[in-house]
Write a protein that holds these residues in place. Structure first.
Motif, short mmCIF file in Angstrom:
data_model
loop_
_atom_site.label_atom_id
_atom_site.label_comp_id
_atom_site.label_asym_id
_atom_site.label_seq_id
_atom_site.Cartn_x
_atom_site.Cartn_y
_atom_site.Cartn_z
N PRO A 124 -29.17 27.10 23.04
CA PRO A 124 -30.15 27.95 22.36
C PRO A 124 -29.57 29.30 21.92
CG PRO A 124 -31.11 26.96 24.32
CD PRO A 124 -29.64 26.70 24.39
N LEU A 125 -28.63 29.85 22.68
CA LEU A 125 -28.03 31.12 22.29
C LEU A 125 -27.23 30.98 21.00
CD1 LEU A 125 -26.83 32.31 25.82
CD2 LEU A 125 -28.65 33.35 24.44
N VAL A 126 -26.43 29.92 20.92
CA VAL A 126 -25.64 29.69 19.72
C VAL A 126 -26.56 29.37 18.54
CG1 VAL A 126 -23.87 28.21 18.67
CG2 VAL A 126 -23.64 28.95 21.05
N ALA A 127 -27.70 28.73 18.81
CA ALA A 127 -28.66 28.37 17.76
C ALA A 127 -29.48 29.56 17.28
CB ALA A 127 -29.58 27.26 18.24
N GLY A 128 -29.39 30.73 17.99
CA GLY A 128 -30.06 31.92 17.50
C GLY A 128 -31.35 32.30 18.19
N ILE A 129 -31.54 31.85 19.43
CA ILE A 129 -32.78 32.22 20.13
C ILE A 129 -32.86 33.73 20.36
CG2 ILE A 129 -31.85 31.87 22.47
CD1 ILE A 129 -34.64 30.75 23.22
N GLY A 130 -31.70 34.38 20.53
CA GLY A 130 -31.70 35.83 20.70
C GLY A 130 -32.23 36.54 19.47
N ASP A 131 -31.86 36.06 18.31
CA ASP A 131 -32.32 36.64 17.05
C ASP A 131 -33.82 36.40 16.87
OD1 ASP A 131 -29.43 37.03 15.45
OD2 ASP A 131 -29.48 35.35 16.86
N LEU A 132 -34.28 35.19 17.21
CA LEU A 132 -35.69 34.87 17.08
C LEU A 132 -36.54 35.75 17.99
CD1 LEU A 132 -37.98 33.11 15.96
CD2 LEU A 132 -37.47 31.44 17.76
N PHE A 133 -36.12 35.90 19.25
CA PHE A 133 -36.86 36.74 20.19
C PHE A 133 -36.90 38.19 19.70
CE2 PHE A 133 -37.95 34.90 24.47
CZ PHE A 133 -37.94 33.57 24.06
N ALA A 134 -35.77 38.69 19.20
CA ALA A 134 -35.72 40.07 18.71
C ALA A 134 -36.67 40.27 17.54
CB ALA A 134 -34.29 40.43 18.31
N SER A 135 -36.75 39.28 16.66
CA SER A 135 -37.62 39.40 15.48
C SER A 135 -39.09 39.44 15.87
CB SER A 135 -37.37 38.24 14.52
OG SER A 135 -37.87 37.00 15.05
N ARG A 136 -39.40 38.90 17.07
CA ARG A 136 -40.79 38.91 17.54
C ARG A 136 -41.06 40.02 18.55
NH1 ARG A 136 -43.10 32.80 18.46
NH2 ARG A 136 -42.20 31.78 16.64
N GLY A 137 -40.06 40.85 18.79
CA GLY A 137 -40.23 41.93 19.75
C GLY A 137 -40.26 41.48 21.19
N LEU A 138 -39.63 40.34 21.49
CA LEU A 138 -39.59 39.79 22.85
C LEU A 138 -38.25 40.12 23.50
CD1 LEU A 138 -40.98 36.25 21.93
CD2 LEU A 138 -42.24 38.07 23.13
N LYS A 139 -38.28 40.45 24.77
CA LYS A 139 -37.06 40.81 25.49
C LYS A 139 -36.35 39.56 26.01
CE LYS A 139 -38.08 45.52 27.00
NZ LYS A 139 -38.08 46.44 28.17
N LEU A 140 -35.07 39.48 25.71
CA LEU A 140 -34.25 38.34 26.14
C LEU A 140 -32.94 38.83 26.71
CD1 LEU A 140 -33.59 35.22 26.12
CD2 LEU A 140 -32.55 35.62 23.89
N PHE A 141 -32.59 38.35 27.89
CA PHE A 141 -31.28 38.62 28.47
C PHE A 141 -30.32 37.55 27.97
CE2 PHE A 141 -27.96 37.88 31.58
CZ PHE A 141 -27.47 39.16 31.79
N GLY A 142 -29.51 37.90 26.99
CA GLY A 142 -28.57 36.96 26.39
C GLY A 142 -28.19 37.44 25.01
N PRO A 143 -27.00 37.12 24.53
CA PRO A 143 -26.52 37.60 23.23
C PRO A 143 -27.20 36.91 22.06
CG PRO A 143 -24.93 36.09 24.17
CD PRO A 143 -25.99 36.30 25.22
N GLN A 144 -27.18 37.61 20.92
CA GLN A 144 -27.64 37.00 19.68
C GLN A 144 -26.56 36.07 19.13
OE1 GLN A 144 -29.35 39.86 16.98
NE2 GLN A 144 -30.82 40.60 18.49
N ALA A 145 -26.89 35.35 18.07
CA ALA A 145 -26.06 34.23 17.61
C ALA A 145 -24.63 34.64 17.26
CB ALA A 145 -26.72 33.55 16.41
#
Length: 425
Positions: free
Chosen positions: A69-90
């Motif tokens: 999921p990290l490589v697929a961009g879940i970090g970017d998706l969470f950031a775009s929704r204002g959600l906090k995620l521990f993990g790097p963006q794509a």
């Protein structure tokens, strides 16, 4: 949290200890995680489903498990929704998502790593390994669940590895490109570090065991055991790895406009010339997490929150001085084909200084059964590595399921001649 392996169970177990954590969800979880968190039926790869759930339930912090999921961009998706995620963006997760990208970063910023060549054509790769005429390492460029690296002892094994990756496509699209590297010699060490893109705080080092069988024989696996701390990893090496590996990569990515936030995993070979990087991962290691995180005395939630909020410079880590050893109990046949649904017994008989972290388990009614290749990670503690080895195997002996397989020599390098199974001499 997403995922359902031993790494995720360990993180859930540790996060549950925080007085600031009221509720933990894990998607999809497993039979052991269910005792520490509420398991929800969302696949780890369903990044939209995970984001929708986090938004609906107003989750304060989502923690990365497996890398896909990290490589697929879940970090970017969470950031775009204002959600906090521990993990790097794509873009940052490409350190694991593409071995070629990682190599390019290391070469650009002067990080020690093995010499290599890249191929998109199997005939050219085969020609090159024949020219080498000796040992080498063949790697699928993309994600391969920790199994896309093949250490070839000779030309014939190297040719087989090229065909396996590029012609048979045993690792799917991960094998559309491959790297052929020089074979480095030394001891391997895994170093995890927290970073908010500015501050870097390494965790205690560990050493894992990739081969399926005793004495480091057999095929590579996702990991058959680990221990921490490895005696070979000195304070001087610790300072060198921070200076020559972690800082150049994190600061170099930042200079390229890529902020790395989360945990970074550096797989190192301690050569006669110093530490060389074998690989980077963009998440916690497995089974390294099962020995490193239980030794961490600091509140893990507070560390992760500091990473996300970019105030990691306020954090200091405290460590349990005891050694920890983890033995992975696997299904018969792993890392090849294996059966599921075997009843697991004995977990209620473990000694008090032994923990069980579930990797491939499920609940069938009230019965706990096997549901994967790596089934359990059993972790024991001791004032010395030798004591931790005794503790963990005392626990392992209490557990049973049909066809179970585990290595009996975990930490043998640390004990040198202390284990008769594998005498390094």
């Amino acid at each position: 949290m997403w995922g359902g392996g031993g790494r995720e169970h360990t993180l859930v177990w540790k996060l549950k200890k925080s007085p600031r954590v009221d509720k933990i969800y894990c998607a999809p979880g497993n039979g052991g995680i269910a005792r520490d968190a509420e398991c929800i039926p969302i696949a780890a790869e369903d990044i939209k489903g995970l984001a929708d759930f986090a938004e609906k339930e107003r989750i304060d912090l989502t923690v990365a498990g497996p890398e896909v999921p990290l490589v697929a961009g879940i970090g970017d998706l969470f950031a775009s929704r204002g959600l906090k995620l521990f993990g790097p963006q794509a873009k940052a997760a490409l350190l694991e998502g593409s071995k070629l990208f990682a190599k390019d970063v290391m070469v650009k910023y002067g990080v020690p790593t093995a010499a290599y060549k890249v191929f998109q054509d199997s005939d050219k790769a085969l020609s090159f390994v024949r020219e080498l005429g000796g040992p080498c390492v063949v790697k699928a460029d993309g994600l391969a669940a920790g199994k896309g690296v093949i250490i070839a002892k000779d030309t014939a094994e190297a040719e087989d590895a090229v065909r396996l990756i590029m012609e048979k496509r045993s690792f799917g699209e991960a094998g559309s490109s491959l790297l052929v590297e020089e074979l480095l010699e030394g001891e391997e060490v895994s170093v995890l570090a927290f970073t908010d893109g500015k501050t870097i705080i390494p965790l205690a080092a560990s050493q894992d065991h990739k081969r399926a069988y005793d004495c480091d024989q057999g095929p590579n696996t996702g990991g058959m055991g680990a221990y921490s701390p490895p005696p070979v990893y000195t304070e001087d090496l610790h300072a060198q790895v921070l200076r020559d590996v972690l800082e150049p990569v994190i600061n170099g990515l930042a200079a390229d406009g890529i902020q790395y936030k989360g945990v970074i995993y550096a797989g190192l070979m301690l050569t006669k010339k110093g530490p060389y990087v074998l690989e980077f991962n963009c998440r916690f290691g497995d089974p390294e997490t099962q020995v490193v995180i239980p030794r961490l005395k600091t509140d893990l939630f507070e560390v992760m929150e500091a990473v996300v909020d970019e105030r990691l410079d306020d954090v200091q880590l405290e460590w349990d001085p005891r050694a920890a050893v983890c033995v992975v109990m696997a299904s018969g046949g792993y890392p090849g084909s294996y059966a599921k649904g075997k009843v697991i017994t004995g977990l209620d008989e473990l000694p008090p200084n032994v923990l069980d972290f579930h990797a491939g388990t499920a609940l069938t009614g009230e019965q706990l059964v096997t549901d994967g290749g790596r089934v359990l990670g059993v972790t024991g503690f001791g004032t010395t590595i030798a004591e931790a080895v005794q503790s963990v195997y005392a626990g392992v002996e209490k557990i049973h399921f049909e066809g179970m397989h585990y290595r009996r020599d975990i930490a043998h390098r640390a004990l040198k001649k202390g284990l008769k199974i594998c005498d390094p001499a």
